[in-house]
Design a protein around this motif. Structure first.
Motif, PDB file in Angstrom:
ATOM      1  N   CYS A 266      19.995  27.249   2.618  1.00 48.83           N
ATOM      2  CA  CYS A 266      20.718  28.524   2.496  1.00 48.83           C
ATOM      3  C   CYS A 266      20.272  29.540   3.520  1.00 48.83           C
ATOM      4  O   CYS A 266      19.108  29.721   3.368  1.00 48.83           O
ATOM      5  N   ALA A 267      21.265  30.170   3.865  1.00 47.09           N
ATOM      6  CA  ALA A 267      21.046  30.995   5.089  1.00 47.09           C
ATOM      7  C   ALA A 267      21.163  32.515   4.453  1.00 47.09           C
ATOM      8  O   ALA A 267      22.444  32.745   3.780  1.00 47.09           O
ATOM      9  N   ALA A 268      20.447  33.377   4.649  1.00 42.92           N
ATOM     10  CA  ALA A 268      20.522  34.584   4.150  1.00 42.92           C
ATOM     11  C   ALA A 268      20.984  35.716   5.436  1.00 42.92           C
ATOM     12  O   ALA A 268      20.503  35.553   6.535  1.00 42.92           O
ATOM     13  N   SER A 269      21.561  36.500   4.994  1.00 42.10           N
ATOM     14  CA  SER A 269      22.273  37.625   6.169  1.00 42.10           C
ATOM     15  C   SER A 269      21.062  38.429   6.521  1.00 42.10           C
ATOM     16  O   SER A 269      21.034  38.976   7.788  1.00 42.10           O
ATOM     17  N   LYS A 270      20.188  38.636   5.798  1.00 48.05           N
ATOM     18  CA  LYS A 270      18.998  39.568   6.343  1.00 48.05           C
ATOM     19  C   LYS A 270      17.689  39.163   5.591  1.00 48.05           C
ATOM     20  O   LYS A 270      17.761  38.542   4.549  1.00 48.05           O
ATOM     21  N   ARG A 271      16.632  39.657   5.895  1.00 45.63           N
ATOM     22  CA  ARG A 271      15.286  39.498   5.173  1.00 45.63           C
ATOM     23  C   ARG A 271      14.476  40.521   5.340  1.00 45.63           C
ATOM     24  O   ARG A 271      14.527  41.338   6.464  1.00 45.63           O
ATOM     25  N   THR A 272      13.972  41.203   4.198  1.00 42.00           N
ATOM     26  CA  THR A 272      13.663  42.653   3.914  1.00 42.00           C
ATOM     27  C   THR A 272      12.114  42.839   4.826  1.00 42.00           C
ATOM     28  O   THR A 272      11.775  43.277   5.479  1.00 42.00           O
ATOM     29  N   ASP A 273      11.202  42.183   3.640  1.00 41.02           N
ATOM     30  CA  ASP A 273       9.643  42.392   4.291  1.00 41.02           C
ATOM     31  C   ASP A 273       9.130  41.092   3.601  1.00 41.02           C
ATOM     32  O   ASP A 273       9.525  40.078   3.150  1.00 41.02           O
TER      33      ASP A 273
END
Length: 125
Positions: free
Chosen positions: A21-28
């Motif tokens: 599963c690829a996420a478009s971004k990662r926060t913290d």
């Protein structure tokens, strides 16, 4: 966060399969990603989760020892390695993400605001 899941398929009992599963971004550091699954006629259930900061992983009792969740930080991608698959693992698997999560919330579907499309895993006996 947009999520793109892949890797489902039809396998025999005892086989292995890896979901991604690829996420478009990662926060913290408290960004969490998880896998849930839903079998026909059943409610969605927690499978595994990982909190990026410390790499802590969490599993349901039904998959502990057989499934492994891991994260690829460079690609914002989480993998679910599924070994020793059983027919009862047959379900649509969904990945989910939450920007900030603590351990007490990882097993609750309500903790996750972003969901990917499901990927079907079928395990034949």
């Amino acid at each position: 966060v947009q999520l793109q899941a892949s890797g489902g398929g039809l396998v025999q009992a005892g086989d292995s399969l890896r979901l991604s599963c690829a996420a478009s971004k990662r926060t913290d550091s408290r960004f969490a990603m998880a896998w849930f699954r839903q079998a026909p006629g059943k409610e969605r259930e927690f499978v595994a989760a990982i909190i990026w900061g410390g790499g802590s992983a969490y599993y349901s009792d039904s998959v502990k020892g057989r499934f492994t969740i891991s994260g690829d930080r460079a690609r914002n991608t989480v993998h679910l390695q599924m070994n020793s698959l059983k027919p009862e693992d047959t379900a649509v698997y969904y990945c989910a993400a939450a920007p900030r999560l603590i351990a007490s919330g990882v097993r609750l579907s309500s903790s996750y605001g972003d969901w990917g499309q499901g990927t079907l895993v079928t395990v034949s006996s």
